[in-house]
Each structure stands twice: as C-alpha cells, then as structure tokens.
Design a protein around this motif. Structure first.
Motif, PDB file in Angstrom:
ATOM      1  N   ALA B 411       0.857  -1.184   0.000  1.00  0.00           N
ATOM      2  CA  ALA B 411       0.000   0.000   0.000  1.00  0.00           C
ATOM      3  C   ALA B 411       0.900   1.243   0.000  1.00  0.00           C
ATOM      4  N   GLY B 412       0.294   2.407  -0.114  1.00  0.00           N
ATOM      5  CA  GLY B 412       1.047   3.659  -0.170  1.00  0.00           C
ATOM      6  C   GLY B 412       2.030   3.791   0.986  1.00  0.00           C
ATOM      7  N   GLY B 413       3.256   4.219   0.684  1.00  0.00           N
ATOM      8  CA  GLY B 413       4.260   4.402   1.727  1.00  0.00           C
ATOM      9  C   GLY B 413       5.081   3.157   2.005  1.00  0.00           C
ATOM     10  N   ALA B 414       4.730   2.050   1.348  1.00  0.00           N
ATOM     11  CA  ALA B 414       5.535   0.832   1.541  1.00  0.00           C
ATOM     12  C   ALA B 414       6.793   0.941   0.688  1.00  0.00           C
ATOM     13  N   ILE B 415       7.921   0.587   1.280  1.00  0.00           N
ATOM     14  CA  ILE B 415       9.164   0.544   0.504  1.00  0.00           C
ATOM     15  C   ILE B 415       9.103  -0.703  -0.370  1.00  0.00           C
ATOM     16  N   GLU B 416       9.147  -0.501  -1.698  1.00  0.00           N
ATOM     17  CA  GLU B 416       9.037  -1.653  -2.593  1.00  0.00           C
ATOM     18  C   GLU B 416      10.366  -1.986  -3.264  1.00  0.00           C
ATOM     19  N   ARG B 417      11.316  -1.101  -3.145  1.00  0.00           N
ATOM     20  CA  ARG B 417      12.596  -1.305  -3.807  1.00  0.00           C
ATOM     21  C   ARG B 417      13.701  -0.698  -2.952  1.00  0.00           C
ATOM     22  N   LEU B 418      14.791  -1.444  -2.782  1.00  0.00           N
ATOM     23  CA  LEU B 418      15.917  -0.956  -1.993  1.00  0.00           C
ATOM     24  C   LEU B 418      17.200  -1.222  -2.755  1.00  0.00           C
ATOM     25  N   MET B 419      18.117  -0.312  -2.725  1.00  0.00           N
ATOM     26  CA  MET B 419      19.410  -0.597  -3.338  1.00  0.00           C
ATOM     27  C   MET B 419      20.520   0.092  -2.589  1.00  0.00           C
ATOM     28  N   TRP B 420      21.718  -0.432  -2.764  1.00  0.00           N
ATOM     29  CA  TRP B 420      22.894   0.112  -2.116  1.00  0.00           C
ATOM     30  C   TRP B 420      23.541   1.050  -3.095  1.00  0.00           C
ATOM     31  N   GLN B 421      23.690   2.303  -2.745  1.00  0.00           N
ATOM     32  CA  GLN B 421      24.254   3.259  -3.678  1.00  0.00           C
ATOM     33  C   GLN B 421      25.102   4.247  -2.914  1.00  0.00           C
ATOM     34  N   ASN B 422      26.306   4.501  -3.396  1.00  0.00           N
ATOM     35  CA  ASN B 422      27.201   5.456  -2.755  1.00  0.00           C
ATOM     36  C   ASN B 422      27.278   5.225  -1.245  1.00  0.00           C
ATOM     37  N   ASN B 423      27.546   3.967  -0.864  1.00  0.00           N
ATOM     38  CA  ASN B 423      27.719   3.626   0.542  1.00  0.00           C
ATOM     39  C   ASN B 423      26.493   3.872   1.409  1.00  0.00           C
ATOM     40  N   GLY B 424      25.341   3.935   0.786  1.00  0.00           N
ATOM     41  CA  GLY B 424      24.150   4.120   1.610  1.00  0.00           C
ATOM     42  C   GLY B 424      22.977   3.416   0.964  1.00  0.00           C
ATOM     43  N   LEU B 425      21.947   3.232   1.749  1.00  0.00           N
ATOM     44  CA  LEU B 425      20.756   2.586   1.212  1.00  0.00           C
ATOM     45  C   LEU B 425      19.868   3.642   0.583  1.00  0.00           C
ATOM     46  N   ARG B 426      19.338   3.325  -0.590  1.00  0.00           N
ATOM     47  CA  ARG B 426      18.334   4.190  -1.190  1.00  0.00           C
ATOM     48  C   ARG B 426      17.060   3.390  -1.329  1.00  0.00           C
TER      49      ARG B 426
END
Lengths: 213, 617
Positions: B411-426
């Motif tokens: 639902a709205g506001g759910a994190i559906e995608r995560l990736m590691w970028q520039n030493n941090g999570l996006r």
C-alpha cells in the motif's frame, strides 16, 4: 571444551553447521582411535547444547539451529553403529510425531534432531501420526511421547491420542510432551499432558526434566 | 447497547457487551489485521482503548505483548471484550489496519480464438394473429427450428432441445415486441441464459479469488475484448488473513461459513458493478462467469463444507470442474448465467493454479519449464519434457509483509525497492509517500542488499561489531529509514527475526523447486525457463531473488515475470470453451507431490535456509 583438537573442531563444525567438515572430522577422529562415546559427548552433544543455549539467548534463530542439527545428524550416523557395538545406552527413548490430520514437519523434525543431539534415542514417526502408532512405540519401549500440532483444527487430536494411551492402560508408564505454534502451557494442562515446550531447545530441557536426568 | 468508535477511520459501530473489539470491528467492516482469526495468537490486532469499559488484560495478551506495549495501553482487539454500555473509543495504529493493497490485475496474454461456452442465436418470429395463438416461446422456437436444424443438429442443440426457466423467459415478450419480433438468445449448452435486443452484446465476467486480493475482468464475448478491469482486497480478510484462520471460523462458528460466503459474494458483486460501470454496461447482460481460486476460496465461495479441508489429508468436496447457476448463489448477473470453476488439483493446489498454467502455456512448452505462483502458499509446477509435476509449499505470509516487524502490504508508503548506492541505502516507496514500512519486494531487497554488503551472514546472523548493526541485548537490527524521515515518525528497520522469516519462506519455496527437479531426474541447471506469476512475483528484483537463493542461479533471460496469470487464465476460460477441456486434461496430467511428508523435505529445507544462490551441498 575438550583438550582434544579434533573434538573441538567437530564441535565447531557442528555449531557452524558445516555438515561435510563435521563428518570428515569424525572420520578422522575415529581413524585416530578416539572413543566414539567421547566423540558423541564432547563433540556432538556438547555442540548441540551450545546451539540450544545460543538459541535461548536469542543469538541463534531457527535457520542456524536447522543447519547445525543437520551437521550433527550426518556425524551421528557415522557413530551410531559403533555406539551400539560398545553398548552405550541412550538417555531414554522418545517417540515423536505430528498428530493425526496435521502434515507439518519442519518444527517437529527440528525438535527430533535436537533431542537426538542431546543423547536421546528418537523414533521420529513423521506426520499425520495416529494414536495407534504412538501406542505401538510405547509398547516398543518409548518412555516419552512427544506430539506436535501446528493447526487449531488438529490440536484436539493431541487429546484424542492421550485418551487412547489412557485407554490402552499405558498412561502411568508414559511421559507426554506437547508443542506447536497454537499450543500453550494452559492447553497442555487442560488435555492432561505432562509437559509443554515452546521451542526445540525448551523441548530438550523439558525431556531431561521429565525423565529425571 | 454499546457504541464503539474506531479511530482514525472514524467508524461508529453498535455492539453488545461480551463481544470482543475485533468482532465489533468486523461487524462494522473495519479492517483490523488478524492473521490468526481472533484466537489471541498472532498479536496483529493491537489497538489502544482511549475511552470506555473493556475487560482487563488477560494471559494471552500478557504473553504476546511487550511490557512497553502494555505500558503504552496496547490491547489485542480479539481479547479485549466490551464490558458495559456507553461509548468506547478505540485507536487503531496504522500497522494494525489491513490496508487496501495495490492489486495486481494486469498480466501477459497469449492470443486465443473467441469461442465461448455460450452461443448467440439471432432469432425472429412471425407476429401472432387470431389464427396463430402460439406462445412467444413456441413461436421463436418453431420459426427457427428448420434453419437451425441443419447446422446444429450434430451437437443436439436444436431449438426443440432448448430449456428455459421462468426468470429467463420473463424478458422475452417485451424484447420481441420492442424490436419488431427480433431478439437475440444466449444459450449455454441447452439452457437459455438471457434474451438480449438484436444488437445486444453478451458479456462475460472472470474473477481471480485470491486469499488476499481479488482481480476481476469484464469481457465482450463476441470479440474477446476486455471492457473493464479492477481489483480489490478480498473482504473476507477481516475474518483472518490466512486460509486456515478462515477455515477455522467456518468450522467452529455455526454461522461462519454462511458469513464468509456472503462476504465474498458481496465483494464479487462490487467488482462486477465496478467493471460494468467502466464499460457502461448492465450486470444482467453478463451471461457467463468464471471464478478461479485455491481450494479453500473455491469452497467458501460455493458455500461447501470445509471441515475436510482443515485437516490432512485435505480432501476437497469436489475435484472436477463445477458448473452452477450464478444467480442462485447471489451474483447480480443474467438470470440463466452459469458460474464455472475449473477443476482443483490436490491439497491446496486449486483452480487458480490450473488457470495460471493455462495462461502461461506451461504444459505446451518444450524443454524444462518451472512455473510458480508465490503467495502464502506457493504452487510450483515443473514441466520436464512433457511430464508435469506440481507441489504446494507453505511459504507463509512474510512476502506479503506479515510476521515482519515493519512489514506491510503493498500500500502507499511501503518501501518496494531498496538498493545500495554510494555507501548508503536508497529506497523507493509506493506512490512516493514517506516510508512507513516494507512490502514483500522491499523485504526481499533489504535482505539481499544487506547480505551483499556483508552485514548478514549466509546463515542469517547480523554481523557483530559493525557500526550500522544496532544491538540491544541479543536483539540485532539494521535501521533502513531513520525516524525523522519516516512517514509515522518511527524508524523503519529490519531485524534478525525478520531475516529469519524471509529465510523460512524462501527455503520452503526453494526446497519445493529442488524436490520437483529431483523427482524429474534433473538438476536445477537444466531448467530452460522460470515463469513467475502473482503480485509479489511480478515486483521482485530477480537478481536479488537469486542472490538470497529464492530461485536457482539461472541466467536472467530464463526468468519471465508474467503478472496475474491466474486472472488471465480465468479470462481465457471465458473466451474459449476449449480451455475448459484443456483444464480437465491438464489436471489429469499433473502429478501432485505432497511435500510435507516427503522423506527429503526436512533435509532440503535445512539446506535452503542459507542465504546463498546455491545452498546445496
């Protein structure tokens, strides 16, 4: 901890869940002439006791316990015939199974492996086990009957099994343990079981306590 | 008489002393999450009683709630019982709301000729006179007998063999007289289904009844075109999120079964009216209906007893296809329309999986094809050079966001995608709203990304001594979103316990795949293509799914994410009656393997919990 390097390596391989290493090290230890009973106690049982402790501490979760138990089981298969030859007695015999109507296996199998890893002789009757099968195992020398149910729809079959054991006149010689996600201490008392355990590690402690060892 | 006010939804519900707050919420249609169906086990239904008299805290609540929760006034809605008259005000925290999720209705389609189960007959009649006093029905039948005889004799479908019921017949006199003695009759086998004006369009309604979500389609049965499409949460969810909770209610509560059936039928009628409104059509012009679902949803929709489904060996009331009058069940469709449900396979492998296999042409593909539909139960079929094996594996609700501390549905506001970028999570959230939790694809990404960064070990443990891994006693977790960036002011985290749930879910699926492949005498590397169906399956990052060992490590081009294939399959069963025969043939071909008592299942499962692409020794 043992003074023997190999025994400690076996112990660590089991705790880390490295099945192949555990088996190889047991073979090596046997080739060096180490006593199978010592390998069992100081290697495998000691390792599984540690695993149980780590689980209770919240350090280990079910996956680590499964992986370790699987490594222990592989190594134990090697030792079993040798222990029989030596006349080494298990702590006691436990018949375990998921009750009739219930096909859940993983939790029950983990409890079975942990009990085996603690030095008990375990007859794993599998899933969907009828009261008759449990009774046959009691007649066959099992001191503890351990039942699991994962569904509220099959939980009442624990009571049915206990009733059948009473009916067969075997209740006084049988210790009954129950567990499974929907089962509680209160439910265990209500159906007349002798003990309840909330997880595999607690089940080992309970089994020790119930047969007084 | 007591009035319960549920906040923040603002719903006022009249209830009786002795009812639990959960029962009051369900009666008022307030969706409180209750995976266990109100048995006091899952602790999902946490609420705060702001005002009014309820029963004191009981043992179940003390067992399931933390001291901090109890101190904060948290109660379990299923355990807190209304103690007296007056007004009770209850606050439902966001994570206890069974929020409407993003439904998955789209899917890939393979073209299919339009040959529906219904037939269209354009009829005309000679007007009556004082010399010709035959009834309207005899009149149209007789006029068309000779014309029809030649082309339809072979199938025994001549007008003289047609049967008509009073509710269908009722429309005939009016239509004949309004349209200069012309009318269009829709038949299904020998049954008259509906009279339409001469240019009237016969419609079909196909629905995928998932445990969690519904997907519905309105189809023009002359062209095969889709005229309307919609999705919704299965309204039965207020009675429990998983199949077993609903079966338990249907078995233990004398009115449970009827209540669950009414609830799903109301839900289907809502969808029917929605798609008809999209197309500017009348629901009475829907002349054929197809529904697919797992065995439990199938039984609850048809109002069949489910006692025998609640315990092993899980035998359905019927395995073959069902054809039953749709109006008699309560669907607002044409008076003579039939509802068709394809055959069930075995255990919980139901008609929805059959529909999915048809839609993806799994049985017809050369080489080795693995098709899976991921849900609380995951169905897996392997086509190994023409031999078909299938199984159902209890993957649990982790990938639907349940049993995960900060898990939620899509639902709205759910994190559906995560990736590691520039030493941090996006992260990316649904509808780009501030993050409040993780949905299935986000949970999978989180585990894969942290595993890739070395913060989680292959056994699932969180790395000791790393500055980003927080510890409190033996609890360890990683903070994905700090409190100040989150939509609800609390950090979004993933803990060791959450990783554990993911491991158990993915191990069940991977062990099922492994055992099917072994049964076929193959290895996982022999798989030519993997067809991944279902809402979760459509959104997951395949590289991450392989990285944590959910799927075998095969080249990316071997994977096909096809969306809601069960829904598309239901539509195909509507458009082409030949698909119904293919469904019957497919079920006879499928070799069902029961995993729960399979001698190697525990061993494969114990290996598959490792977070590695290749967990096998």
């Amino acid at each position: 901890m043992s003074d023997n390097v190999l025994i400690n390596q076996i112990r660590e391989a089991v705790i880390d869940g490295q099945a192949k290493v555990a088996v190889a090290k047991v073979e090596e230890a046997l080739a060096e002439g180490l006593n199978p009973e010592v390998i069992l106690h100081d290697g495998l049982i000691s390792a599984m006791t540690e695993v149980g402790q780590l689980f209770e501490d919240g350090e280990f979760f079910v996956p680590e316990m499964l992986i370790a138990a699987r490594a222990m089981k592989g190594a134990l298969e090697l030792l079993k015939p040798l222990l029989v030859d030596q006349g080494v007695e298990p702590l006691g015999k436990i018949a375990i199974g998921t009750v009739k109507g219930d096909l859940h296996d993983i939790g029950k199998s983990l409890v079975a492996m942990m009990l085996e890893g603690a030095g008990f002789e375990v007859a794993d009757l599998g899933v969907d086990v009828s009261p008759e099968k449990f009774i046959a195992e009691v007649k066959n020398g099992a001191q503890i009957v351990a039942m699991s149910a994962l569904l509220t729809t099959t939980m009442p079959n624990m009571k049915t099994t206990i009733d059948a054991i009473v009916e067969a006149g075997l209740r006084s010689q049988t210790v009954i343990m129950v567990g499974g996600a929907p089962v509680t201490q209160a439910y265990a008392e209500q159906i007349g079981a002798d003990g309840y355990a909330s997880d595999a590690s607690a089940a080992v402690r309970k089994a020790h306590e119930l047969i007084g060892q | 008489m007591t009035e319960v006010v549920f906040q923040p939804v603002g719903k006022r519900v009249t209830a009786q002393p002795g009812d639990s707050l959960l029962i009051a919420a369900q009666a008022g249609g307030v969706g409180i999450s209750a995976v266990c169906g109100g048995l006091g086990i899952c602790a999902d239904c946490q609420v705060r009683v702001l005002q009014g008299a309820v029963s004191p805290l009981n043992d179940s609540e003390r067992d399931r709630l933390s001291d901090a929760d109890i101190a904060g006034g948290i109660r379990l809605a299923c355990q807190a019982v209304i103690a007296g008259d007056g007004v009770i005000v209850v606050d439902i925290p966001a994570e206890s709301l069974s929020a409407p999720q993003r439904s998955q209705v789209e899917g890939e389609e393979i073209p299919l000729p339009v040959e529906p189960a219904i037939r269209i007959h354009d009829l005309s009649a000679i007007p009556p006179s004082v010399d010709d006093l035959r009834g309207d029905w005899e009149r149209v039948r007789w006029e068309n007998e000779r014309v029809r005889w030649e082309n339809e004799r072979a199938q025994g479908l001549t007008p003289s063999g047609w049967r008509i019921t009073a509710p269908v017949l009722a429309d005939l006199p009016g239509i004949l007289r309004q349209h200069d003695w012309h009318a269009r009759l829709i038949t299904n086998e020998s049954d008259a289904v509906r009279w339409l004006p001469p240019d009237g369009v016969p419609l079909g309604f196909a629905v995928d009844v998932g445990t969690t979500g519904l997907a519905a389609y309105l189809v023009d049965l002359q062209t095969g075109h889709t005229l309307g499409i919609t999705g919704a949460t299965n309204p039965q969810i207020v009675y429990g999120e998983d199949v077993m909770a609903r079966l338990t209610l249907a078995v233990h509560d004398p009115e449970g079964r009827a209540r669950l059936q009414t609830t799903i039928l109301d839900g289907l009628n809502d969808l029917l009216h929605t798609v008809c409104d999209q197309a500017g059509a009348h629901s009475e012009d829907v002349v054929d209906v197809v529904a697919v679902g797992n065995t439990a949803m199938h039984h609850l929709l048809l109002g069949l007893p489910v006692e025998q489904l609640g315990a092993a060996p899980y035998v359905p009331a019927i395995s073959s296809a069902v054809r039953t009058p749709a109006r008699a069940l309560g669907l607002d469709v044409a008076p003579g329309a039939w509802l068709y449900l394809p055959p069930n396979v075995a255990g919980f492998v139901g008609a929805d999986h059959v529909a999915m296999l048809l839609a993806t042409a799994t049985p017809d593909r050369p080489g080795v094809t693995l098709s899976l539909d991921i849900g609380t139960n995951t169905e897996v079929t392997l086509n190994a050079h023409g031999r078909l094996w299938c199984c159902s594996t209890a993957s649990g609700p982790a990938f639907e966001g349940a049993h995960i501390r900060d898990g939620m549905r899509a639902a709205g506001g759910a994190i559906e995608r995560l990736m590691w970028q520039n030493n941090g999570l996006r992260w990316a959230t649904i509808n780009n709203l501030p993050p409040v939790g993780l949905c299935g694809s986000g949970i999978l990404d989180a585990v894969a990304v942290l595993r890739g960064a070395g913060l989680i070990s292959p056994t699932g443990a969180m790395r000791r001594g790393h500055p980003d891994i927080r510890r409190e006693g033996h609890r360890s977790w990683y903070e994905i979103v700090p409190a100040h960036q989150a939509g609800h002011g609390r950090a979004v985290t993933i803990s060791r316990a959450d990783v554990n749930e993911v491991q158990l879910a993915k191990a069940a699926i991977r062990a099922g795949i492994k055992l099917l492949v072994e049964r076929a005498g193959l290895s996982e590397q022999d798989i030519d293509r993997v067809i991944v169906a279902g809402a979760f399956g459509n959104y997951i990052d395949l590289a991450n799914a392989v990285a944590i060992g959910l799927f075998p490590p095969l080249p990316p081009e071997h994977f096909h994410q096809v969306g809601n294939a069960a829904g598309i399959g239901a539509k195909r069963l509507l458009i082409n009656a030949g698909e119904r025969q293919r469904a019957d043939a497919l079920v006879r071909q499928l070799d069902y393997i029961e995993l729960t008592n399979h001698p190697d299942f525990s061993d494969r499962f114990a290996q598959a919990v490792r977070l590695e692409p290749e967990p096998w020794e």
